[in-house]
Design an enzyme around this catalytic site. Structure first.
Site: not given
Ligand SMILES: *[C@@H]1O[C@H](CO)[C@@H](O)[C@H](O)[C@H]1NC(C)=O
Ligand SMILES: *[C@@H]1O[C@H](CO)[C@@H](O)[C@H](O)[C@H]1NC(C)=O
Ligand SMILES: *[C@@H]1O[C@H](CO)[C@@H](O)[C@H](O)[C@H]1NC(C)=O
Ligand SMILES: *[C@@H]1O[C@H](CO)[C@@H](O)[C@H](O)[C@H]1NC(C)=O
Ligand SMILES: *[C@@H]1O[C@H](CO)[C@@H](O)[C@H](O)[C@H]1NC(C)=O
Ligand SMILES: *[C@@H]1O[C@H](CO)[C@@H](O)[C@H](O)[C@H]1NC(C)=O
Length: 384
Positions: A177, A274, A332
């Protein structure tokens, strides 16, 4: 140059998942960055930076795996002050634990983690809110917050070099991320610190955020990236060639532009569904219905369109330079050691290992064009 034709579309296999066994505890003590305060390598609240380090053993002694933690960004004074004050370890090191459990691809179990178990393994907590790019000398004159992510990255690397990373034969910079974005931003800089003959590659997870021009459109990402440039002074960490060409420097934080100026091999691992990409490039409700599996046809269409825009925006470079693994599982962040087999009998760990060690170069896109629930493979939707 390889074209999109080199992208292999793979049928999703319905396989009985093997549940990864949980290895015994592997607790690693905290290391404080040397001279962090005098180097200005401090978190938003001014506390010195730190990392967790487990030394490599045997054949892994000159191999280095560095993981950069993620956790969004803070993009204005209020936002960063609240991270520094109430954000726990996202803005400070004062609440970090004295030791940390190393699992997944930081695990020291050779059966569970055959490629990296004996490497030097480092977990870098994220406390700067800028994907390790902030570089402002003076504390904020209103809030006393410090914007110094880039100095944290640099001082951490200095520490690791002094621990022997200057002799690295193999190295991998990775992160997830916001940490995955940092991985791409710092990939060439990391490469330059290491010996010329070393095998150095980068693996960003869940970080290929698309600059979306057709749909509601990157409102959040553009706002956030403008904040990184204006508040954290991040432009200095971006390739000058990119910032001089794009209409504003913050666009160079979008991987589709940034990676055009990165020469080190990068492997992009991501879901085409995502949750953060959907929430911030579409609407919050689109992410909610996706996870709840109750989207309207219009929502489904928008989500599909975003998926195609992601695939379109992926790098077109050779697979040796740009590995690609795009799954259709709703998530995610996700574990390295998922049991999901997107191609044949190969898990993500197998495929990445082939690419890293130069056995095969692949660009793989899950042929399931519909979102999948993959909890049985250890890929769990994030609670947003
Ligand atoms: C290592 O991991 C394997 C597979 O997960 C497990 O079966 C084994 O018990 C672990 N070994 C040790 C020494 O922890
Ligand atoms: C992993 O590290 C822990 C210490 O953190 C140690 O007790 C354990 O024996 C190690 N396991 C293996 C398989 O080396
Ligand atoms: C930290 O500072 C001390 C004293 O100035 C110096 O001797 C030492 O080399 C520094 N260490 C690092 C890693 O910068
Ligand atoms: C500002 O933060 C620094 C640490 O970064 C601290 O030493 C100082 O006391 C703070 N000043 C105020 C006015 O809060
Ligand atoms: C600061 O950013 C957050 C999003 O991260 C936003 O919700 C908030 O409205 C912004 N505040 C100001 C004063 O711009
Ligand atoms: C605080 O910093 C801003 C931006 O650097 C500057 O424009 C402003 O004049 C400063 N305010 C004070 C009171 O120093």
């Amino acid at each position: 140059m390889a074209t999109i034709a080199t992208v292999i579309l793979v049928l999703g296999f319905i396989l009985t998942p093997l549940h990864a066994q949980t290895p015994p505890p592997n607790n690693v003590p905290i290391s404080w960055v040397q001279n962090a305060t005098s180097k200005g390598a401090v978190c938003l609240d001014g506390t010195p930076s730190a990392y967790y380090f487990q030394q490599g053993q045997g054949k892994g002694a000159n191999k280095w795996l560095i993981f950069l933690q993620g956790g969004g960004w803070c993009v204005n004074q209020t936002d960063c002050l609240s991270r520094a004050t109430y954000g726990g370890s996202s803005g400070s090191t004062k609440n970090l634990r004295q030791s940390m459990e190393f699992g997944d691809f930081l695990s020291n179990n050779s059966t569970y983690n055959p490629d990296f178990y004996n490497w030097n393994r480092i977990y870098v907590p994220y406390c700067d809110g800028s994907s390790f790019t902030g570089d402002v000398e003076a504390p904020d004159n209103l809030t006393n917050v410090t914007y110094r992510g880039a100095r944290i990255f640099k001082a951490t690397m200095d520490d690791l070099l002094s621990r022997g990373m200057n002799f690295a034969q193999n190295a991998l910079l990775t992160g997830s991320s916001a940490g995955g974005l940092a991985t791409m931003i710092h990939c060439d800089r990391f490469r330059e610190l290491l010996p010329l003959f070393a095998r150095v590659k980068c693996l960003p997870f869940a970080a290929y955020f698309v600059h979306e021009k057709n749909l509601p459109g990157s409102r959040y990402f553009e706002l956030a990236f403008d904040g990184l440039i204006n508040l954290h002074g991040s432009a200095g960490m971006l390739p000058p060639l990119c910032t001089s060409i794009m209409s504003k420097p913050s666009l160079c934080l979008f991987p589709q532009y940034l990676l055009q100026y990165v020469t080190t091999p990068v492997f992009i691992a991501m879901s085409s569904f995502d949750q953060i990409q959907i929430k911030w490039n579409l609407f919050r409700e689109d992410e909610v219905c996706l996870v709840g599996q109750n989207c309207t046809n219009d929502q489904k269409e928008a989500i599909q369109e975003l998926r195609y825009d992601l695939l379109d925006a992926l790098p077109k470079a050779l697979p040796s330079l740009r590995g690609i693994w795009i799954m259709s599982c709703i998530a995610h962040e996700f574990p390295y050691h998922s049991t999901l087999k997107v191609i044949g009998e190969k898990t993500f760990a197998d495929i990445f290992s082939d690419w890293y060690f130069d056995y095969t170069y692949l660009q793989i896109i899950d042929a399931n064009t519909d979102p999948r629930i993959c909890s049985t493979y250890g890929i769990i939707p994030k609670k947003l």
